[in-house]
Design a protein around this motif. Structure first.
Motif, PDB file in Angstrom:
ATOM      1  N   LEU A 135       0.861  -1.184   0.000  1.00 18.67           N
ATOM      2  CA  LEU A 135       0.000   0.000   0.000  1.00 18.67           C
ATOM      3  C   LEU A 135       0.894   1.230   0.000  1.00 18.67           C
ATOM      4  CD1 LEU A 135      -2.676   1.508   0.251  1.00 18.67           C
ATOM      5  CD2 LEU A 135      -2.554   1.173   2.730  1.00 18.67           C
ATOM      6  N   MET A 136       0.717   2.081  -0.992  1.00 22.08           N
ATOM      7  CA  MET A 136       1.496   3.305  -1.109  1.00 22.08           C
ATOM      8  C   MET A 136       0.552   4.498  -1.044  1.00 22.08           C
ATOM      9  SD  MET A 136       4.063   2.025  -4.123  1.00 22.08           S
ATOM     10  CE  MET A 136       5.354   3.201  -3.770  1.00 22.08           C
ATOM     11  N   ALA A 137       1.087   5.654  -0.743  1.00 20.17           N
ATOM     12  CA  ALA A 137       0.255   6.847  -0.657  1.00 20.17           C
ATOM     13  C   ALA A 137      -0.456   7.082  -1.986  1.00 20.17           C
ATOM     14  CB  ALA A 137       1.108   8.056  -0.289  1.00 20.17           C
ATOM     15  N   LEU A 138      -1.781   7.000  -1.976  1.00 15.29           N
ATOM     16  CA  LEU A 138      -2.644   7.167  -3.141  1.00 15.29           C
ATOM     17  C   LEU A 138      -2.419   6.113  -4.216  1.00 15.29           C
ATOM     18  CD1 LEU A 138      -2.855  11.043  -3.642  1.00 15.29           C
ATOM     19  CD2 LEU A 138      -4.744   9.472  -3.170  1.00 15.29           C
ATOM     20  N   GLY A 139      -1.783   4.991  -3.863  1.00 18.05           N
ATOM     21  CA  GLY A 139      -1.548   3.966  -4.868  1.00 18.05           C
ATOM     22  C   GLY A 139      -1.193   2.634  -4.261  1.00 18.05           C
ATOM     23  N   ARG A 202       3.997  19.826   0.002  1.00 20.76           N
ATOM     24  CA  ARG A 202       5.184  19.771  -0.842  1.00 20.76           C
ATOM     25  C   ARG A 202       5.896  21.120  -0.865  1.00 20.76           C
ATOM     26  NH1 ARG A 202       6.767  16.216  -4.524  1.00 20.76           N
ATOM     27  NH2 ARG A 202       4.731  15.215  -4.696  1.00 20.76           N
ATOM     28  N   ALA A 203       5.130  22.177  -0.944  1.00 27.04           N
ATOM     29  CA  ALA A 203       5.723  23.516  -0.965  1.00 27.04           C
ATOM     30  C   ALA A 203       6.486  23.815   0.320  1.00 27.04           C
ATOM     31  CB  ALA A 203       4.634  24.566  -1.196  1.00 27.04           C
ATOM     32  N   GLU A 204       6.038  23.208   1.425  1.00 27.91           N
ATOM     33  CA  GLU A 204       6.695  23.418   2.711  1.00 27.91           C
ATOM     34  C   GLU A 204       7.786  22.402   2.981  1.00 27.91           C
ATOM     35  OE1 GLU A 204       3.664  23.427   5.684  1.00 27.91           O
ATOM     36  OE2 GLU A 204       2.481  24.995   4.678  1.00 27.91           O
ATOM     37  N   GLY A 205       8.016  21.480   2.031  1.00 27.78           N
ATOM     38  CA  GLY A 205       9.063  20.486   2.189  1.00 27.78           C
ATOM     39  C   GLY A 205       8.745  19.386   3.177  1.00 27.78           C
ATOM     40  N   LYS A 206       7.457  19.144   3.428  1.00 28.33           N
ATOM     41  CA  LYS A 206       7.060  18.119   4.391  1.00 28.33           C
ATOM     42  C   LYS A 206       7.033  16.738   3.723  1.00 28.33           C
ATOM     43  CE  LYS A 206       4.153  21.168   7.214  1.00 28.33           C
ATOM     44  NZ  LYS A 206       2.760  21.428   7.689  1.00 28.33           N
ATOM     45  N   PRO A 207       7.268  15.650   4.497  1.00 28.31           N
ATOM     46  CA  PRO A 207       7.167  14.295   3.938  1.00 28.31           C
ATOM     47  C   PRO A 207       5.775  14.037   3.371  1.00 28.31           C
ATOM     48  CG  PRO A 207       8.246  14.256   6.075  1.00 28.31           C
ATOM     49  CD  PRO A 207       7.702  15.645   5.896  1.00 28.31           C
ATOM     50  N   MET A 208       5.729  13.263   2.295  1.00 29.96           N
ATOM     51  CA  MET A 208       4.488  13.111   1.545  1.00 29.96           C
ATOM     52  C   MET A 208       3.868  11.726   1.647  1.00 29.96           C
ATOM     53  SD  MET A 208       4.361  16.125   0.042  1.00 29.96           S
ATOM     54  CE  MET A 208       3.296  15.943  -1.376  1.00 29.96           C
ATOM     55  N   ALA A 209       4.524  10.784   2.288  1.00 34.73           N
ATOM     56  CA  ALA A 209       4.103   9.380   2.163  1.00 34.73           C
ATOM     57  C   ALA A 209       3.498   8.801   3.434  1.00 34.73           C
ATOM     58  CB  ALA A 209       5.281   8.529   1.712  1.00 34.73           C
ATOM     59  N   THR A 210       3.068   9.627   4.370  1.00 33.92           N
ATOM     60  CA  THR A 210       2.403   9.123   5.566  1.00 33.92           C
ATOM     61  C   THR A 210       1.001   9.730   5.646  1.00 33.92           C
ATOM     62  OG1 THR A 210       3.387  10.901   6.913  1.00 33.92           O
ATOM     63  CG2 THR A 210       4.540   8.801   6.870  1.00 33.92           C
ATOM     64  N   VAL A 211       0.019   8.890   5.923  1.00 32.18           N
ATOM     65  CA  VAL A 211      -1.368   9.350   5.998  1.00 32.18           C
ATOM     66  C   VAL A 211      -2.167   8.293   6.746  1.00 32.18           C
ATOM     67  CG1 VAL A 211      -2.092   8.264   3.834  1.00 32.18           C
ATOM     68  CG2 VAL A 211      -3.268  10.336   4.633  1.00 32.18           C
ATOM     69  N   SER A 212      -3.272   8.697   7.350  1.00 32.73           N
ATOM     70  CA  SER A 212      -4.110   7.733   8.059  1.00 32.73           C
ATOM     71  C   SER A 212      -4.779   6.787   7.075  1.00 32.73           C
ATOM     72  CB  SER A 212      -5.183   8.445   8.889  1.00 32.73           C
ATOM     73  OG  SER A 212      -6.197   8.971   8.048  1.00 32.73           O
ATOM     74  N   LEU A 213      -5.050   5.578   7.540  1.00 27.71           N
ATOM     75  CA  LEU A 213      -5.733   4.601   6.695  1.00 27.71           C
ATOM     76  C   LEU A 213      -7.106   5.114   6.284  1.00 27.71           C
ATOM     77  CD1 LEU A 213      -5.919   1.826   5.356  1.00 27.71           C
ATOM     78  CD2 LEU A 213      -6.708   0.908   7.560  1.00 27.71           C
ATOM     79  N   GLY A 214      -7.789   5.808   7.181  1.00 26.67           N
ATOM     80  CA  GLY A 214      -9.110   6.339   6.845  1.00 26.67           C
ATOM     81  C   GLY A 214      -9.072   7.265   5.652  1.00 26.67           C
ATOM     82  N   VAL A 215      -8.077   8.160   5.613  1.00 28.55           N
ATOM     83  CA  VAL A 215      -7.928   9.065   4.467  1.00 28.55           C
ATOM     84  C   VAL A 215      -7.572   8.271   3.216  1.00 28.55           C
ATOM     85  CG1 VAL A 215      -6.515  10.924   3.507  1.00 28.55           C
ATOM     86  CG2 VAL A 215      -7.331  11.069   5.874  1.00 28.55           C
ATOM     87  N   GLU A 216      -6.697   7.282   3.369  1.00 29.83           N
ATOM     88  CA  GLU A 216      -6.310   6.453   2.219  1.00 29.83           C
ATOM     89  C   GLU A 216      -7.525   5.732   1.647  1.00 29.83           C
ATOM     90  OE1 GLU A 216      -3.680   6.244  -0.303  1.00 29.83           O
ATOM     91  OE2 GLU A 216      -2.663   6.618   1.591  1.00 29.83           O
ATOM     92  N   LYS A 217      -8.360   5.187   2.502  1.00 31.51           N
ATOM     93  CA  LYS A 217      -9.543   4.463   2.024  1.00 31.51           C
ATOM     94  C   LYS A 217     -10.526   5.381   1.313  1.00 31.51           C
ATOM     95  CE  LYS A 217     -11.219   1.307   4.936  1.00 31.51           C
ATOM     96  NZ  LYS A 217     -11.575   0.644   6.223  1.00 31.51           N
ATOM     97  N   ALA A 218     -10.527   6.647   1.694  1.00 31.69           N
ATOM     98  CA  ALA A 218     -11.449   7.605   1.079  1.00 31.69           C
ATOM     99  C   ALA A 218     -10.923   8.167  -0.232  1.00 31.69           C
ATOM    100  CB  ALA A 218     -11.722   8.756   2.042  1.00 31.69           C
ATOM    101  N   THR A 219      -9.630   7.990  -0.528  1.00 29.62           N
ATOM    102  CA  THR A 219      -9.035   8.688  -1.664  1.00 29.62           C
ATOM    103  C   THR A 219      -8.225   7.807  -2.605  1.00 29.62           C
ATOM    104  OG1 THR A 219      -7.127   9.273  -0.286  1.00 29.62           O
ATOM    105  CG2 THR A 219      -8.907  10.887  -0.420  1.00 29.62           C
ATOM    106  N   ASN A 220      -7.764   6.666  -2.158  1.00 26.74           N
ATOM    107  CA  ASN A 220      -6.921   5.794  -2.972  1.00 26.74           C
ATOM    108  C   ASN A 220      -7.811   4.889  -3.823  1.00 26.74           C
ATOM    109  OD1 ASN A 220      -5.256   3.668  -3.916  1.00 26.74           O
ATOM    110  ND2 ASN A 220      -3.895   3.825  -2.155  1.00 26.74           N
ATOM    111  N   PRO A 221      -7.777   5.001  -5.149  1.00 24.24           N
ATOM    112  CA  PRO A 221      -8.708   4.215  -5.964  1.00 24.24           C
ATOM    113  C   PRO A 221      -8.520   2.712  -5.817  1.00 24.24           C
ATOM    114  CG  PRO A 221      -7.017   5.249  -7.340  1.00 24.24           C
ATOM    115  CD  PRO A 221      -6.902   5.852  -5.973  1.00 24.24           C
ATOM    116  N   PHE A 222      -7.311   2.270  -5.512  1.00 22.75           N
ATOM    117  CA  PHE A 222      -7.079   0.833  -5.378  1.00 22.75           C
ATOM    118  C   PHE A 222      -7.770   0.265  -4.139  1.00 22.75           C
ATOM    119  CE2 PHE A 222      -3.378   2.277  -7.870  1.00 22.75           C
ATOM    120  CZ  PHE A 222      -3.595   1.524  -9.013  1.00 22.75           C
TER     121      PHE A 222
END
Length: 255
Positions: A135-139, A202-222
């Motif tokens: 499972l990857m961020a948005l993919g 991204r503009a603030e240079g923050k890490p991009m690959a960590t997110v809650s499972l709930g958000v992932e389930k709501a947004t990740n098409p897979f």
């Protein structure tokens, strides 16, 4: 006390993760794309590395293991099924095995698909799951070795974790993954909001690959392959959930 998490950017778009147990002083790293950034992060934090946890055999996840082990003497954990193509392992892991770090114990989850020997690490007390290229961020990872059925089964296991679990994946593929997600699910307001927030991060240079499972389930098409709405929109009304996932994975490969 929960484990302290530190995200370490490596190579061009990889992430390693340091997890630290303050009560015992033990510190683990999940995957070692290269040693130098991890050594710098350890020095900045004043932590001493005790353990190296490996998710799978690809060079961009194990390339720095030998150097880091030589520098720290850390114990190396990895999948028994993949020991023939991993750095030398001190502990051989299978699904359901436990990895103890100080006062917290994590569980090993088999997540084949990207590779056949891929594992994930879940630390329930701290609400952390290290999924690397399953499972990857948005993919999700490309099916280099495993089948769509294996990957769908792996994602189904991960989707069963508590929704507030922080999912820590192995790469920043947000731009491409986000564009694909929007192409198949353009009316998803949660996805639109997440992509806008990611642009700010991204503009603030923050890490991009960590997110809650709930958000992932709501947004990740897979993770949404079981939804009738998505099947209908994609012209796959009669597809099973697995068939819909396989359709999306093939579509992404050609995107």
């Amino acid at each position: 006390m929960p484990l302290t998490l530190k995200t370490v950017p490596c190579l061009r778009d990889n992430y390693a993760y340091l997890i630290h147990d303050a009560s015992s002083g033990r510190t683990a790293v999940v995957d070692v794309p290269e040693a130098a950034p991890i050594q710098r992060a350890l020095a900045e934090s004043g932590w001493v590395l005790s353990d190296i946890l490996i998710t799978h055999h690809h060079d961009d996840h194990i390339g720095g293991v030998a150097d880091l082990r030589a520098a720290t003497g850390a114990t190396v954990w990895g999948a028994r099924a993949d020991q023939h193509r991993l750095p030398a392992l001190d502990h051989l892991l299978e699904e359901g095995d436990r990895v103890t770090l100080g006062n917290e114990s994590g569980t090993v989850i088999d997540v084949p698909g990207h590779t056949v020997g891929h594992i994930a690490f879940y630390f329930p007390d701290s609400g952390l799951a290290f999924t690397a290229d399953s499972l990857m961020a948005l993919g999700c990872g490309r099916l280099f070795e495993g089948s769509a059925a294996q990957m769908w089964d792996s994602l189904t296991k991960l989707m069963a974790l508590p929704e507030d679990t922080l999912m820590c994946s192995g790469h920043d593929y947000i731009k491409g993954n986000g564009a694909f997600a929007l192409s198949v699910d353009p009316d998803n307001l949660a996805l639109q909001t997440r992509l806008a927030e990611l642009e700010g991060a991204r503009a603030e240079g923050k890490p991009m690959a960590t997110v809650s499972l709930g958000v992932e389930k709501a947004t990740n098409p897979f993770l949404r392959a079981s939804l009738d709405y998505l099947k209908d929109r994609s012209g796959q009304r009669a597809a099973t959930d697995l068939e819909m996932f396989a359709y999306l994975r093939d579509l992404k490969d050609r995107f």
